[in-house]
Design an enzyme around this catalytic site. Structure first.
Site, mmCIF file in Angstrom:
data_model
loop_
_atom_site.group_PDB
_atom_site.id
_atom_site.type_symbol
_atom_site.label_atom_id
_atom_site.label_comp_id
_atom_site.label_asym_id
_atom_site.label_seq_id
_atom_site.Cartn_x
_atom_site.Cartn_y
_atom_site.Cartn_z
ATOM 1 N N GLU A 1 21.180 62.446 43.820
ATOM 2 C CA GLU A 1 20.878 63.165 42.568
ATOM 3 C C GLU A 1 20.125 64.472 42.831
ATOM 4 O O GLU A 1 19.292 64.899 42.038
ATOM 5 C CB GLU A 1 20.052 62.306 41.604
ATOM 6 C CG GLU A 1 20.780 61.137 41.020
ATOM 7 C CD GLU A 1 22.067 61.505 40.327
ATOM 8 O OE1 GLU A 1 22.213 62.664 39.892
ATOM 9 O OE2 GLU A 1 22.954 60.636 40.264
HETATM 10 C C1 LIG Z 1 23.823 56.095 49.092
HETATM 11 C C2 LIG Z 1 24.312 57.340 48.433
HETATM 12 C C3 LIG Z 1 24.778 57.279 47.128
HETATM 13 C C4 LIG Z 1 25.284 58.427 46.513
HETATM 14 N N1 LIG Z 1 25.826 58.339 45.252
HETATM 15 C C5 LIG Z 1 26.520 59.398 44.762
HETATM 16 C C6 LIG Z 1 27.300 59.268 43.561
HETATM 17 O O1 LIG Z 1 27.329 58.224 42.922
HETATM 18 N N2 LIG Z 1 28.030 60.343 43.158
HETATM 19 C C7 LIG Z 1 28.045 61.522 43.841
HETATM 20 O O2 LIG Z 1 28.717 62.445 43.421
HETATM 21 N N3 LIG Z 1 27.288 61.681 44.964
HETATM 22 C C8 LIG Z 1 26.550 60.644 45.436
HETATM 23 N N4 LIG Z 1 25.817 60.790 46.599
HETATM 24 C C9 LIG Z 1 25.778 62.072 47.250
HETATM 25 C C10 LIG Z 1 24.396 62.732 47.189
HETATM 26 O O3 LIG Z 1 24.127 63.171 45.884
HETATM 27 C C11 LIG Z 1 24.385 63.865 48.235
HETATM 28 O O4 LIG Z 1 24.368 63.234 49.494
HETATM 29 C C12 LIG Z 1 23.200 64.788 48.080
HETATM 30 O O5 LIG Z 1 23.310 65.549 46.894
HETATM 31 C C13 LIG Z 1 23.062 65.761 49.254
HETATM 32 O O6 LIG Z 1 24.280 66.365 49.594
HETATM 33 P P1 LIG Z 1 24.784 66.336 51.119
HETATM 34 O O7 LIG Z 1 24.730 64.932 51.588
HETATM 35 O O8 LIG Z 1 26.081 67.029 51.209
HETATM 36 O O9 LIG Z 1 23.682 67.122 51.927
HETATM 37 P P2 LIG Z 1 23.686 68.703 52.189
HETATM 38 O O10 LIG Z 1 24.023 69.415 50.929
HETATM 39 O O11 LIG Z 1 24.485 68.982 53.395
HETATM 40 O O12 LIG Z 1 22.145 68.950 52.495
HETATM 41 C C14 LIG Z 1 21.560 68.763 53.790
HETATM 42 C C15 LIG Z 1 20.136 69.313 53.779
HETATM 43 O O13 LIG Z 1 20.171 70.720 53.488
HETATM 44 C C16 LIG Z 1 19.384 71.006 52.339
HETATM 45 N N5 LIG Z 1 20.060 72.026 51.539
HETATM 46 C C17 LIG Z 1 21.381 72.128 51.270
HETATM 47 N N6 LIG Z 1 21.608 73.185 50.477
HETATM 48 C C18 LIG Z 1 20.420 73.733 50.200
HETATM 49 C C19 LIG Z 1 19.988 74.851 49.426
HETATM 50 N N7 LIG Z 1 20.827 75.591 48.724
HETATM 51 N N8 LIG Z 1 18.672 75.139 49.407
HETATM 52 C C20 LIG Z 1 17.786 74.391 50.088
HETATM 53 N N9 LIG Z 1 18.121 73.331 50.830
HETATM 54 C C21 LIG Z 1 19.426 72.998 50.896
HETATM 55 C C22 LIG Z 1 19.264 69.694 51.586
HETATM 56 O O14 LIG Z 1 18.084 69.643 50.783
HETATM 57 C C23 LIG Z 1 19.257 68.685 52.707
HETATM 58 O O15 LIG Z 1 17.952 68.537 53.200
HETATM 59 C C24 LIG Z 1 25.262 59.664 47.206
HETATM 60 C C25 LIG Z 1 24.774 59.721 48.506
HETATM 61 C C26 LIG Z 1 24.320 58.584 49.130
HETATM 62 C C27 LIG Z 1 23.857 58.662 50.562
#
Ligand SMILES: Cc1cc2nc3c(=O)[nH]c(=O)nc-3n(C[C@H](O)[C@H](O)[C@H](O)COP(=O)(O)OP(=O)(O)OC[C@H]3O[C@@H](n4cnc5c(N)ncnc54)[C@H](O)[C@@H]3O)c2cc1C
Length: 592
Positions: A437
């Protein structure tokens, strides 16, 4: 036997003494809820949570969901618990009566939700996401979609999911590639989503996916994203589920650090003919619709931070009273709760959990007040306050929950590291809360950008003024040290806000480098505000006949502990803000 019980006395204290639930209920025409029904509802929820959901928490951890023959099978026992949950009318508690909901205040629903989340975090994610889907369809769906889908989502007959994330589009949703092509009165959806919570299961006969996708002629970036409703099974003309399977399947399950009982699915849409989807809201305006769902879910995840902290605290407390370790001079052996350092950990857990509870409930009560308000100017201010609270509730509370679950392991000593005690599960389960989220970093950017810089600090200044005014009303010398700490923290918040308004608007790197410090500072401040108010109220109640002196005294002691040991963190946050951007950005990538 259950090892969890909702902290009823504290919950009722927050609802009655801090929020004024009675007044909220009367305003909404719910006089029976005001006159004792709220307590009865919470009491029933406590029973269901302790007796049915809490014992399944460990089962979910050891026996997670499985994928067999294209179907996800949830943890044994989860389905029965879900059926009882629906039979008890719990899914419809806060929902719109027009579609079968009970229309109870969000402030009461949040207390009930704390029960489910503490009792079984992984299981509770299913109703949480359904709730978000209901909010989004209610706010943006066509009348037909509302009539077809809301009653069964509200009754719990069907559940909802949120499909945003793709392998190359996580935080940056502008990069998403899932496609939607017009096909008569509906659309055909093709693409793959990852990490979809409760993307499939056998607990209900339909699952309603809300999916973000892009039309072929959509503008680039977030302005070209639309939102679609994609049911697992298609409906007949009477709105009933048919056996016609939509082209939307869970194709694998993620292996996770925690919340094993929650199936996290890779969802494939349209591998055959394209999954049939129905537009929610307008084309290319999908992100705004999804934000309705996400904002609800963000406060819900903040609540999870509180809920898991409470569960971990209860477990640590029980252990600390039972574990004999240490000998007094007279030779008698003592339990570890007698050691001052163990008490420090327990006090931190207890006081922070109370502060988290106060903030999550107060934030939800603000939503009730916003919904009931008729004066447009006041309504706008209430909306701004809800928006301001959202990243603080999500970001600060989930970060703090890492520390609380860490302390719960620490209180257990070596046994904390051993899975059999069960406390390690809370530590592992809590770890996701700062990630999904929107990560902590994203909450903090939201707070600094949309919620502070965008209005020149107006909403935040109003909050600071309210806190200041509340503190000026606390005059009892017993709370002098609390008020003094709060005044220092207020001054730190004002300095941080001014520094950010001066510097961060001009430089995105400055905003990004200090935003988490700013969010944490405001979180500690809000927690201190509500702890001080609680203590002041407890002091007044102590004078009443028949008052529970022990409980009220403990509220005052917890407020003092919080003021003395947690509020000084606002000083280090402010210092980090003053210097943070320069050193954070100083190294080149090669120097790392
Ligand atoms: C168990 C689990 C359940 C989930 N459930 C859902 C679901 O039901 N529906 C759904 O759609 N998604 C779901 N997700 C996805 C989740 O919302 C994302 O994993 C999360 O938003 C982070 O995206 P990412 O994993 O691509 O990380 P990335 O976007 O790759 O981020 C990696 C790091 O970089 C930082 N970062 C990235 N961009 C920026 C920026 N612009 N400024 C500053 N820092 C940044 C982040 O804060 C983080 O520390 C789930 C994930 C997990 C692990």
């Amino acid at each position: 036997m259950s090892d969890y019980r909702y902290p009823y006395q504290d919950g009722i204290f927050v609802l009655n003494e801090l929020i004024g639930l009675e007044q909220i209920c009367h305003q909404a025409g719910l006089d029976d809820v005001a006159d004792g029904l709220a307590e009865a509802i919470l009491d029933e929820a406590t029973k269901m949570g302790s007796e049915q959901l809490a014992p399944l928490n460990r089962v979910g951890d050891s026996t997670g969901a499985t994928l067999k023959d294209g179907q996800v099978h949830e943890t044994p026992g989860f389905s029965d618990a879900y059926r009882h949950f629906c039979e008890g009318g719990w899914p419809s508690l806060g929902a719109d009566p027009e579609f079968g909901g009970q229309g109870l205040p969000a402030a009461l629903a949040v207390a009930v939700n704390e029960v489910w989340q503490s009792a079984n975090l992984a299981w509770s994610l299913c109703p949480l996401l359904t709730q978000g889907a209901i909010e989004s369809i209610s706010a943006h769906g066509s009348d037909q979609l509302k009539q077809q889908y809301l009653p069964k989502l509200i009754s719990g007959e069907w559940t909802g999911t949120m499909n945003l994330t793709e392998s190359d589009a996580g935080t940056d949703l502008a990069a998403l590639k899932t496609r939607a092509v017009r096909d008569g009165d509906h659309y055909r959806i093709t693409g793959q989503k990852i990490f979809i919570t409760w993307g499939d299961h056998q607990m209900t006969d339909n699952v309603v996916h809300l999916v973000l996708a892009r039309l072929p002629d959509a503008p680039a970036g977030v302005k070209g994203i639309s939102l679609f409703l994609v049911p697992k099974f298609l409906l007949d003309e009477n709105g009933n589920t048919t056996d016609q399977r939509n082209d939307a399947y869970a194709v694998s399950l993620e292996h996770k650090l925690g919340i094993h009982g929650s199936p996290t699915c890779v969802m494939s849409f349209g591998d055959n003919d394209g999954a049939i989807g129905y537009l929610i809201g307008e084309e290319n305006k999908g992100l705004a619709c999804m934000f309705t769902m996400m904002n609800d879910a963000r406060q819900g995840v903040g609540l999870q931070g509180l809920a898991i902290s409470e569960r971990a605290y209860q477990q640590a407390l029980t252990y600390a009273k039972e574990r004999i370790q240490g000998t007094l001079r007279d030779g008698s052996r003592i339990s570890i709760i007698k050691h001052p350092d163990v008490r420090r950990m327990l006090m931190q857990m207890k006081s922070c959990t109370q502060a988290m509870r106060a903030l999550t409930y107060v934030a939800k009560a603000e939503s009730d007040q916003h919904a009931a308000e008729t004066d447009p100017a006041v309504k706008a201010k209430r909306k701004a306050r809800v928006d301001l609270y959202t990243p603080i509730v999500k970001g600060w509370i989930t970060e703090l929950s890492q520390e609380i679950t860490y302390l719960a392991v620490q209180v257990h000593g070596g046994m904390g590291f051993i899975e059999e005690t069960g406390v390690a599960q809370h530590y592992r389960d809590a770890r996701i809360l700062t990630i999904y989220e929107g990560t902590t970093g994203i909450q903090a950017l939201d707070l600094i950008g949309r919620k502070t810089l965008a209005d020149g600090g107006e909403a935040l200044s109003a909050l600071i003024a309210e806190i200041n005014s509340d503190m000026s009303e606390i005059t009892d010398p017993k709370l002098q040290s609390v008020v003094t700490s709060m005044q220092e923290s207020l001054s730190n918040a004002i300095s941080a806000q001014q520094w950010i308004l001066d510097k961060a608007a001009k430089d995105a790197n400055v905003a990004g480098a200090v935003s988490v410090h700013f969010m944490m500072l405001l979180g500690y401040l809000c927690g201190g505000w509500l702890m001080a108010k609680s203590a002041n109220r407890a002091l007044s109640l102590q004078a009443e006949e028949g008052a529970d002196q022990e409980f009220l005294e403990s509220k005052i002691v917890c407020a003092r502990f919080y003021a003395e040991q947690m509020l000084p963190r606002t000083v280090s946050s402010l210092n980090a803000i003053y210097s943070g951007d320069e050193s954070t950005m100083a190294l080149s990538e090669d120097q790392f």
